[in-house]
Design a protein around this motif. Structure first.
Motif, PDB file in Angstrom:
ATOM      1  N   PHE A  43       0.867  -1.185   0.000  1.00 25.15           N
ATOM      2  CA  PHE A  43       0.000   0.000   0.000  1.00 25.15           C
ATOM      3  C   PHE A  43       0.899   1.229   0.000  1.00 25.15           C
ATOM      4  N   ASP A  44       1.241   1.671  -1.207  1.00 27.24           N
ATOM      5  CA  ASP A  44       2.125   2.827  -1.368  1.00 27.24           C
ATOM      6  C   ASP A  44       1.315   4.015  -1.876  1.00 27.24           C
ATOM      7  N   ALA A  45       2.004   5.064  -2.311  1.00 21.45           N
ATOM      8  CA  ALA A  45       1.319   6.276  -2.757  1.00 21.45           C
ATOM      9  C   ALA A  45       0.416   6.000  -3.957  1.00 21.45           C
ATOM     10  N   ALA A  46       0.892   5.174  -4.884  1.00 22.43           N
ATOM     11  CA  ALA A  46       0.072   4.865  -6.063  1.00 22.43           C
ATOM     12  C   ALA A  46      -1.204   4.135  -5.657  1.00 22.43           C
ATOM     13  N   ALA A  47      -1.074   3.183  -4.741  1.00 18.87           N
ATOM     14  CA  ALA A  47      -2.261   2.459  -4.274  1.00 18.87           C
ATOM     15  C   ALA A  47      -3.209   3.386  -3.527  1.00 18.87           C
ATOM     16  N   ALA A  48      -2.664   4.319  -2.747  1.00 21.05           N
ATOM     17  CA  ALA A  48      -3.503   5.256  -2.003  1.00 21.05           C
ATOM     18  C   ALA A  48      -4.292   6.154  -2.949  1.00 21.05           C
ATOM     19  N   ARG A  49      -3.648   6.615  -4.015  1.00 20.30           N
ATOM     20  CA  ARG A  49      -4.374   7.442  -4.992  1.00 20.30           C
ATOM     21  C   ARG A  49      -5.477   6.644  -5.675  1.00 20.30           C
ATOM     22  N   ALA A  50      -5.180   5.377  -5.999  1.00 22.87           N
ATOM     23  CA  ALA A  50      -6.200   4.540  -6.625  1.00 22.87           C
ATOM     24  C   ALA A  50      -7.357   4.270  -5.668  1.00 22.87           C
ATOM     25  N   LEU A  51      -7.054   4.070  -4.391  1.00 22.49           N
ATOM     26  CA  LEU A  51      -8.105   3.877  -3.394  1.00 22.49           C
ATOM     27  C   LEU A  51      -8.994   5.120  -3.311  1.00 22.49           C
ATOM     28  N   GLY A  52      -8.374   6.296  -3.281  1.00 20.98           N
ATOM     29  CA  GLY A  52      -9.150   7.525  -3.233  1.00 20.98           C
ATOM     30  C   GLY A  52     -10.051   7.682  -4.446  1.00 20.98           C
ATOM     31  N   ALA A  53      -9.531   7.348  -5.630  1.00 19.51           N
ATOM     32  CA  ALA A  53     -10.326   7.468  -6.850  1.00 19.51           C
ATOM     33  C   ALA A  53     -11.508   6.505  -6.827  1.00 19.51           C
ATOM     34  N   GLU A  54     -11.280   5.267  -6.394  1.00 22.93           N
ATOM     35  CA  GLU A  54     -12.374   4.294  -6.338  1.00 22.93           C
ATOM     36  C   GLU A  54     -13.437   4.711  -5.328  1.00 22.93           C
ATOM     37  N   ALA A  55     -12.989   5.235  -4.194  1.00 21.72           N
ATOM     38  CA  ALA A  55     -13.941   5.690  -3.190  1.00 21.72           C
ATOM     39  C   ALA A  55     -14.801   6.839  -3.720  1.00 21.72           C
ATOM     40  N   LEU A  56     -14.187   7.780  -4.416  1.00 17.64           N
ATOM     41  CA  LEU A  56     -14.932   8.903  -4.972  1.00 17.64           C
ATOM     42  C   LEU A  56     -15.958   8.431  -5.999  1.00 17.64           C
ATOM     43  N   ARG A  57     -15.575   7.491  -6.837  1.00 16.03           N
ATOM     44  CA  ARG A  57     -16.523   6.960  -7.821  1.00 16.03           C
ATOM     45  C   ARG A  57     -17.729   6.343  -7.116  1.00 16.03           C
ATOM     46  N   GLY A  58     -17.467   5.567  -6.081  1.00 14.46           N
ATOM     47  CA  GLY A  58     -18.561   4.937  -5.362  1.00 14.46           C
ATOM     48  C   GLY A  58     -19.502   5.944  -4.730  1.00 14.46           C
ATOM     49  N   ALA A  59     -18.937   6.996  -4.125  1.00 10.74           N
ATOM     50  CA  ALA A  59     -19.781   8.008  -3.482  1.00 10.74           C
ATOM     51  C   ALA A  59     -20.589   8.791  -4.514  1.00 10.74           C
ATOM     52  N   ARG A  60     -19.971   9.087  -5.660  1.00 13.10           N
ATOM     53  CA  ARG A  60     -20.716   9.800  -6.712  1.00 13.10           C
ATOM     54  C   ARG A  60     -21.887   8.964  -7.215  1.00 13.10           C
ATOM     55  N   GLU A  61     -21.629   7.700  -7.475  1.00 11.45           N
ATOM     56  CA  GLU A  61     -22.671   6.838  -8.028  1.00 11.45           C
ATOM     57  C   GLU A  61     -23.833   6.656  -7.050  1.00 11.45           C
ATOM     58  N   SER A  62     -23.529   6.630  -5.757  1.00 12.50           N
ATOM     59  CA  SER A  62     -24.580   6.420  -4.760  1.00 12.50           C
ATOM     60  C   SER A  62     -25.250   7.721  -4.333  1.00 12.50           C
ATOM     61  N   GLY A  63     -24.600   8.858  -4.638  1.00 19.06           N
ATOM     62  CA  GLY A  63     -25.123  10.143  -4.173  1.00 19.06           C
ATOM     63  C   GLY A  63     -24.873  10.385  -2.700  1.00 19.06           C
ATOM     64  N   GLY A  64     -23.910   9.643  -2.133  1.00 19.95           N
ATOM     65  CA  GLY A  64     -23.656   9.758  -0.703  1.00 19.95           C
ATOM     66  C   GLY A  64     -22.388  10.515  -0.374  1.00 19.95           C
ATOM     67  N   SER A  65     -21.710  10.092   0.667  1.00 24.90           N
ATOM     68  CA  SER A  65     -20.539  10.795   1.186  1.00 24.90           C
ATOM     69  C   SER A  65     -19.472   9.794   1.599  1.00 24.90           C
ATOM     70  N   LEU A  66     -18.288  10.323   1.911  1.00 25.17           N
ATOM     71  CA  LEU A  66     -17.146   9.495   2.294  1.00 25.17           C
ATOM     72  C   LEU A  66     -16.686   9.832   3.703  1.00 25.17           C
ATOM     73  N   ILE A  67     -16.412   8.788   4.482  1.00 23.19           N
ATOM     74  CA  ILE A  67     -15.728   8.948   5.768  1.00 23.19           C
ATOM     75  C   ILE A  67     -14.512   8.029   5.693  1.00 23.19           C
ATOM     76  N   VAL A  68     -13.319   8.618   5.766  1.00 22.55           N
ATOM     77  CA  VAL A  68     -12.082   7.930   5.407  1.00 22.55           C
ATOM     78  C   VAL A  68     -11.129   7.916   6.597  1.00 22.55           C
ATOM     79  N   ALA A  69     -10.668   6.727   6.958  1.00 22.05           N
ATOM     80  CA  ALA A  69      -9.752   6.581   8.093  1.00 22.05           C
ATOM     81  C   ALA A  69      -8.490   5.852   7.657  1.00 22.05           C
ATOM     82  N   THR A  70      -7.345   6.315   8.146  1.00 26.06           N
ATOM     83  CA  THR A  70      -6.092   5.581   7.977  1.00 26.06           C
ATOM     84  C   THR A  70      -5.800   4.816   9.269  1.00 26.06           C
ATOM     85  N   SER A  71      -4.790   3.961   9.220  1.00 24.49           N
ATOM     86  CA  SER A  71      -4.474   3.083  10.345  1.00 24.49           C
ATOM     87  C   SER A  71      -3.049   3.336  10.813  1.00 24.49           C
ATOM     88  N   PRO A  72      -2.636   2.720  11.927  1.00 22.63           N
ATOM     89  CA  PRO A  72      -1.250   2.889  12.385  1.00 22.63           C
ATOM     90  C   PRO A  72      -0.214   2.439  11.360  1.00 22.63           C
TER      91      PRO A  72
END
Length: 351
Positions: free
Chosen positions: A167-196
């Motif tokens: 899980f590097d910077a490239a994977a993090a950007r891809a995760l963010g993009a996928e999350a945004l697509r999902g929220a747009r399609e559902s009309g909802g919102s994002l709550i995003v947490a990182t871990s230790p």
């Protein structure tokens, strides 16, 4: 006569400690946390260390004194020599329960409680649960600011590197993009947490990916400000979780909400490839399977984790689809583990 006592040997991993505490508390027997701190010798193989306090700091050594417990619950490689030493000091009466994989011969323990990703063989003293030991979370109120977000609220949980997953910077950007697509399609919102385990580089990349979001976003970055992880879990209508952590996936499943997994890139290193090759060779014939099993039992062959196997088992059982299935199953697994642990403690008592 007093009930038998349990020592919960806490190590360095919070997830391991949560499982230890869950089991100890669920027995209903008296128990106490016993934190362990280690020195450099703890990196040596358990087969070489055996029952010893030499891998502990002086302060920890001093904390291990009689009366000895009826039962010790441990987890992780480094705690094993201490658990064995306690049993030896008790004259062999203390019983040992180990959570996860012990990195040692399986018959050193009275009970091993594990999950599928560790690939331990089925043995009379090995319980292979589908889920980590946990109590299904009680319903919790949703924080006002999160309740005000448009639904469905997609909770994104980012992990970190976990060999061979990256899980590097490239994977993090891809995760963010996928999350945004999902929220747009559902009309909802994002709550995003990182871990230790989320690196600074991956955290920054995830923030950048969400900086110009066209949907409402709330962030909880581990180590930066208030940790809202539990608030986010309670508020989630669905989850998107990186697939590097059995505990994170289980936490989503136990909330009774649908869980989607963000698959990380696999980059097997030399050790991973060597163990995978050994497993393939072991499957050639019945004699090689028996030899492989004997080496596992003796602690001479220890597998790397197979998180794909763990996730497949959860998906096949329907535990990632939402609903009560995962919660009910986890409760049953905990009850059976408690039953066997209490039987061991009572067999050892009085000390």
């Amino acid at each position: 006569m007093a009930d038998p006592e349990i020592w919960a040997l806490y190590g360095r991993r919070a997830g391991d400690n949560r499982q230890i505490a869950t089991l100890a508390e669920a027995t209903g027997l008296p128990w106490r946390p016993t934190p362990l701190a280690f020195n450099g010798l703890s990196r040596r193989p358990n087969l070489l260390l055996g029952a010893t306090r030499l891998s502990l700091t002086q302060e920890t050594k001093a904390s291990l004194s009689p009366p000895w417990p009826a039962l010790v619950i441990s987890a992780g490689k480094r705690s094993v020599p201490a658990a064995l030493w306690i049993r030896k000091a008790s004259g062999g009466r203390t019983k040992l329960v180990h959570i996860g994989r012990p990195w040692a011969p399986l018959d050193w323990f009275d009970l091993i409680v594990t999950t599928p990703q560790y690939l331990l063989p089925e043995r009379p003293n090995v319980i292979i649960n589908a889920l980590p030991l946990s109590r299904p979370p009680a319903p919790a109120p949703i924080a006002e600011d999160l309740a005000a977000l448009p639904g469905p609220r997609l909770c994104v949980i980012a992990g970190g590197n976990s060999r061979p997953l990256i899980f590097d910077a490239a994977a993090a950007r891809a995760l963010g993009a996928e999350a945004l697509r999902g929220a747009r399609e559902s009309g909802g919102s994002l709550i995003v947490a990182t871990s230790p385990r989320t690196s600074a580089e991956a955290t920054a990349a995830l923030q950048d990916a969400l900086a110009d979001a066209d949907v409402p976003v709330r962030l909880s970055l581990f180590g930066a400000g208030e940790n809202r992880y539990l608030h986010f879990l309670a508020a989630a209508d669905a989850f998107l979780i990186t697939d590097d952590s059995a505990a994170m996936v289980a936490e989503g499943a136990l909330r009774g909400k649908p869980v989607a997994l963000f698959r990380l890139e696999r980059r097997p290193d030399r050790k991973t490839r060597r163990i995978e090759l050994t497993r393939r060779l072991a499957s050639i014939s019945a004699p090689t399977k028996r030899l492989f099993g004997a080496l596992e039992d003796a602690g001479l062959l220890i597998s790397t984790r197979d998180l794909d196997r763990y996730v497949r088992a959860l998906a096949d059982a329907g535990f990632l689809a939402g609903g009560e299935a995962a919660r009910a199953h986890a409760a049953g697994e905990l009850a059976e583990t408690v039953r066997r642990s209490k039987a061991l403690a009572k067999a050892a008592h009085p000390l």
